[in-house]
Write a protein that holds these residues in place. Structure first.
Motif: not given
Ligand code: PMP
Ligand code: GLN
Length: 383
Positions: A95-97, A100, A121, A166, A170, A198, A201, A228, A231, A239
């Motif tokens: 995932g982007c999580t 990051l 975020y 981002n 968001n 990021d 979206y 990622s 979305k 993920k």
């Protein structure tokens, strides 16, 4: 035994908190951003094929299976405006999580300054804390949530290691203009800073096309582009994410990634490779359908009495709730879930001075039409 000093201040995420409240009250959940439909079948079939009898049960390469890295390179190369090398410039993450976290751990040193655009975020300040960096904030303000270019310049200094951008943004739904991105680019040059973007979206931009900061002049060399699958393909639980950037920044990302997760589950990487090859129409339909949802929820909220700030992208919108006179964002969200049985997110969690988000509320519109209509009907009790 207790949570480390680095993480203790952050508690449980506002998303988990509001989803738990939504469940407790049987509320329509317009809080946490996840679609209430299943992801695309063609993607799932590819992952299923890779799973049963697919011979894909062992560790893939740490930086991702070749077919996915190639799919990422071919999708982003033309958009960024240069050939992207799938071997040295693309890294697949959880995932982007994870991308990051790995970007921060692999590229930022204790004491480095990092610019955050707020509302942010909620995870961003946590990464700052994990690496011992010093945050500098630039605030977007209603109704436009545009970047104040003077404030942006003032946030940069000789100590600025990075700016985290981002876009689409968001929770505001803001899509940064060419001018705003150009100013970020020129400040990164002037202060010799990098940009970590990021762009989860990126396929939800309602007017015009998404612009990658990395495509701005001279920015390839100083930008790590993160995104990622979740979305765009309604697969938030899978993920699969990625980071794209020059070899120097990719090295930092991978230095952390190899010890955080080492790799991303193989079958979902096969699904992701299939997803990225979707026909153009898939992305057009996605945008059209989200635009309709945005318009449906915006109108409904405005009719109830909210001040709606129409988003240019993402599947979130911010609204002002002052009209109802029910206190700050947390008090308002609690009232909303208890009396209307609709859950939303109090945005004060996204500001370093929580009061700045007190008059706002964030709604997610990644829900089917009937659910959005139900939420709007329920909110009639507020009037
Ligand atoms: N960045 C932003 C701005 C997000 O809204 C999200 C959503 N969950 C993420 C990153 C995390 O992305 P992923 O689920 O791919 O880890
Ligand atoms: N990105 C999602 C949102 O903003 C939440 C993801 C999460 O729960 N961590 O709603």
């Amino acid at each position: 035994m207790s949570v480390s000093d680095r993480l203790a201040p952050f508690g449980v995420t506002i998303f988990s908190e509001m989803t738990a409240l939504a469940e407790e009250y049987g509320a329509v959940n317009l809080g946490q951003g996840f679609p209430n439909w299943d992801g695309a079948d063609f993607v799932k079939r590819a992952a299923a094929k890779a799973t049963v009898g697919g011979g894909n049960d062992q560790y893939p390469p740490s930086h991702g299976i070749p077919t996915l890295r190639e799919a990422i390179a071919s999708r982003y190369g033309p958009r960024i405006g240069r050939a992207v090398d799938p071997e040295t410039e693309v890294t697949v993450t959880c995932g982007c999580t994870e991308a990051l976290a790995a970007a921060f751990l692999g590229l930022i040193n204790p004491g480095d300054e990092v610019i955050l655009i707020e509302p942010y975020y909620d995870a961003y300040p946590v990464y700052i804390s994990m690496v011992g960096a010093v945050p500098r904030y630039v605030t977007l303000r209603a109704p436009e949530f545009a970047l104040d270019l003077d404030e942006l310049r003032a946030a940069f200094s000789a100590r600025t290691k990075a700016i985290l951008v981002n876009n689409p943004h968001n929770p505001t739904g803001r899509v940064f203009s060419s001018e705003e991105l150009g100013e970020i680019a020129s400040l990164c040059h002037e202060f010799d800073s990098i940009a970590i973007t990021d762009e989860v979206y990126e396929e939800m931009v309602f007017d015009g096309v998404h612009q990658h900061l990395a495509s701005h002049e001279g920015m390839w060399d100083r930008t790590l582009t993160l995104s990622s699958l979740g979305k765009t393909f309604s697969l938030t639980g899978w993920k699969v994410g990625w980071g794209i950037g020059p070899e120097s920044l990719t090295k930092g990302l991978r230095a952390a990634h190899q010890f955080l997760t080492f790799t991303t589950p193989t079958p979902v990487q096969h699904g992701a490779a299939e997803a990225l090859g979707a026909p153009d129409q898939f992305f057009v339909d996605l945008r059209d359908s989200y635009r309709e949802k945005r318009d449906l929820l915006s109108k409904g909220l405005a009719d109830v009495g909210f001040e709606v700030y129409l988003p240019q992208g993402t599947y979130f919108l911010m609204a002002g709730h002052d009209h109802f006179g029910l206190g700050d964002d947390r008090a308002f969200c609690r009232h909303l879930v208890e009396t209307a049985r609709v859950a939303a997110i109090p945005p004060s969690a996204f500001y370093h001075r929580p009061d700045d988000g007190g008059g706002l509320i964030r709604f997610a519109f990644c829900k089917d039409e009937a659910t959005l209509e139900e939420a709007i009907d329920r909110m009639a009790v507020l009037v």
